[in-house]
Design a protein around this motif. Structure first.
Motif, short mmCIF file in Angstrom:
data_model
loop_
_atom_site.label_atom_id
_atom_site.label_comp_id
_atom_site.label_asym_id
_atom_site.label_seq_id
_atom_site.Cartn_x
_atom_site.Cartn_y
_atom_site.Cartn_z
N GLU A 101 -61.19 33.93 -32.84
CA GLU A 101 -61.40 35.14 -32.26
C GLU A 101 -61.68 35.11 -30.93
O GLU A 101 -62.58 34.46 -30.65
N LYS A 102 -61.08 35.82 -29.88
CA LYS A 102 -61.37 35.77 -28.44
C LYS A 102 -62.67 36.90 -28.46
O LYS A 102 -62.95 37.65 -28.44
N LEU A 103 -63.97 36.19 -27.70
CA LEU A 103 -65.11 36.79 -27.47
C LEU A 103 -65.00 37.44 -25.95
O LEU A 103 -65.15 38.59 -25.76
N MET A 104 -64.43 36.52 -25.24
CA MET A 104 -64.35 36.91 -23.69
C MET A 104 -63.89 35.83 -22.85
O MET A 104 -64.11 34.65 -23.17
N GLY A 105 -63.00 36.35 -21.65
CA GLY A 105 -62.75 34.89 -20.75
C GLY A 105 -62.15 33.71 -21.65
O GLY A 105 -61.18 33.80 -22.37
N ARG A 106 -62.87 32.70 -21.42
CA ARG A 106 -62.71 31.25 -21.96
C ARG A 106 -63.45 31.03 -23.32
O ARG A 106 -63.67 29.83 -23.52
N TYR A 107 -63.79 32.07 -23.95
CA TYR A 107 -64.82 31.84 -25.05
C TYR A 107 -64.26 32.36 -26.29
O TYR A 107 -63.79 33.69 -26.29
N TYR A 108 -64.51 31.51 -27.32
CA TYR A 108 -63.81 31.94 -28.72
C TYR A 108 -64.50 31.76 -29.80
O TYR A 108 -65.53 30.79 -29.68
N LYS A 109 -64.59 32.32 -30.87
CA LYS A 109 -65.31 32.28 -32.20
C LYS A 109 -64.14 31.62 -32.98
O LYS A 109 -63.48 32.36 -33.72
N CYS A 110 -64.42 30.39 -33.69
CA CYS A 110 -63.46 29.67 -34.82
C CYS A 110 -63.53 30.29 -35.95
O CYS A 110 -64.61 30.81 -36.52
N MET B 171 -60.38 42.57 -36.32
CA MET B 171 -60.43 41.47 -35.62
C MET B 171 -59.18 40.72 -35.42
O MET B 171 -58.63 40.16 -36.57
N LYS B 172 -58.68 40.40 -34.32
CA LYS B 172 -57.66 39.93 -34.24
C LYS B 172 -57.56 38.13 -33.71
O LYS B 172 -58.53 38.22 -32.91
N VAL C 166 -72.83 38.54 -25.39
CA VAL C 166 -72.04 38.26 -26.23
C VAL C 166 -72.47 37.31 -27.41
O VAL C 166 -72.44 37.68 -28.61
N ILE C 167 -73.19 36.23 -26.99
CA ILE C 167 -73.54 35.35 -27.93
C ILE C 167 -74.70 35.74 -28.67
O ILE C 167 -74.85 35.38 -29.94
N ILE C 168 -75.51 36.82 -28.14
CA ILE C 168 -76.56 37.01 -28.79
C ILE C 168 -76.39 38.26 -29.91
O ILE C 168 -76.45 38.17 -31.06
N ASN C 169 -75.40 39.12 -29.33
CA ASN C 169 -75.05 40.08 -30.22
C ASN C 169 -74.14 39.72 -31.37
O ASN C 169 -74.04 40.39 -32.45
N ARG C 170 -73.46 38.67 -31.28
CA ARG C 170 -72.54 38.18 -32.17
C ARG C 170 -73.28 37.07 -33.21
O ARG C 170 -72.55 36.24 -33.78
N LYS C 171 -74.60 36.90 -32.74
CA LYS C 171 -75.37 35.80 -33.59
C LYS C 171 -74.98 34.53 -33.32
O LYS C 171 -74.78 33.58 -34.38
N LEU C 172 -74.53 34.24 -32.24
CA LEU C 172 -73.87 32.78 -31.96
C LEU C 172 -74.77 31.89 -31.02
O LEU C 172 -74.57 30.68 -30.67
N LYS C 173 -76.19 32.54 -30.81
CA LYS C 173 -77.00 31.82 -29.86
C LYS C 173 -77.48 30.27 -30.58
O LYS C 173 -77.73 29.48 -29.54
#
Length: 142
Positions: free
Chosen positions: A107-116, A1-2, A51-58
């Motif tokens: 951490e960048k998830l995709m495009g303009r979306y990140y996880k703090c 995880m970068k 992405v948000i479902i697989n990363r449990k961010l929903k």
């Protein structure tokens, strides 16, 4: 995880539905039932929804961050990280000519979306809080 260090200002959107956070249970239940009924081939693996479902961010709260270059990104957070942003109200920031400056690692998830990953600093300073103007209510952080 970068991780990347992001800096910018808290941004307010007219409407921001990027997760199911703070939605009524009935809406969440309908979404989950509908999503579960979809065939795997219906949802592309590289979509935000996937992405948000697989990363449990929903069900995760999020903020909008306007970076120094003007790009607005969405930052998903843990509830404990998010709580510090609920005290800021758009109208009060405008009336007091203030802006909320944020520095965080994400951490960048995709495009303009990140996880703090962590919030490094949150400071109020003199300035102008920017947000999209319109006839609709702005998305407040609650």
């Amino acid at each position: 995880m970068k991780s990347e260090e992001l800096t910018g200002n808290l941004h307010y959107q007219i409407f921001g539905l990027r997760s199911l956070y703070n939605l009524p249970d009935s809406v969440v239940k309908k979404f989950e039932l509908h999503y579960a009924s979809l065939p795997d081939s219906t949802i592309a693996k590289d979509t935000l929804l996937s992405v948000i479902i697989n990363r449990k961010l929903k069900n995760s709260p999020y903020i909008f961050l306007r970076k120094k270059d003007g790009e607005v990104v969405t930052i998903y957070m843990e509830n404990s990280q998010y709580q510090q942003f609920t005290k800021f109200k758009y109208k009060e920031l405008i009336d007091n000519k203030q802006e909320v400056c944020i520095k965080l690692k994400a951490e960048k998830l995709m495009g303009r979306y990140y996880k703090c990953i962590s919030v490094t600093s949150v400071k109020i300073k003199k300035g102008q809080t920017l947000g999209k103007q319109g006839k609709f209510l702005l998305y407040e952080y609650e």
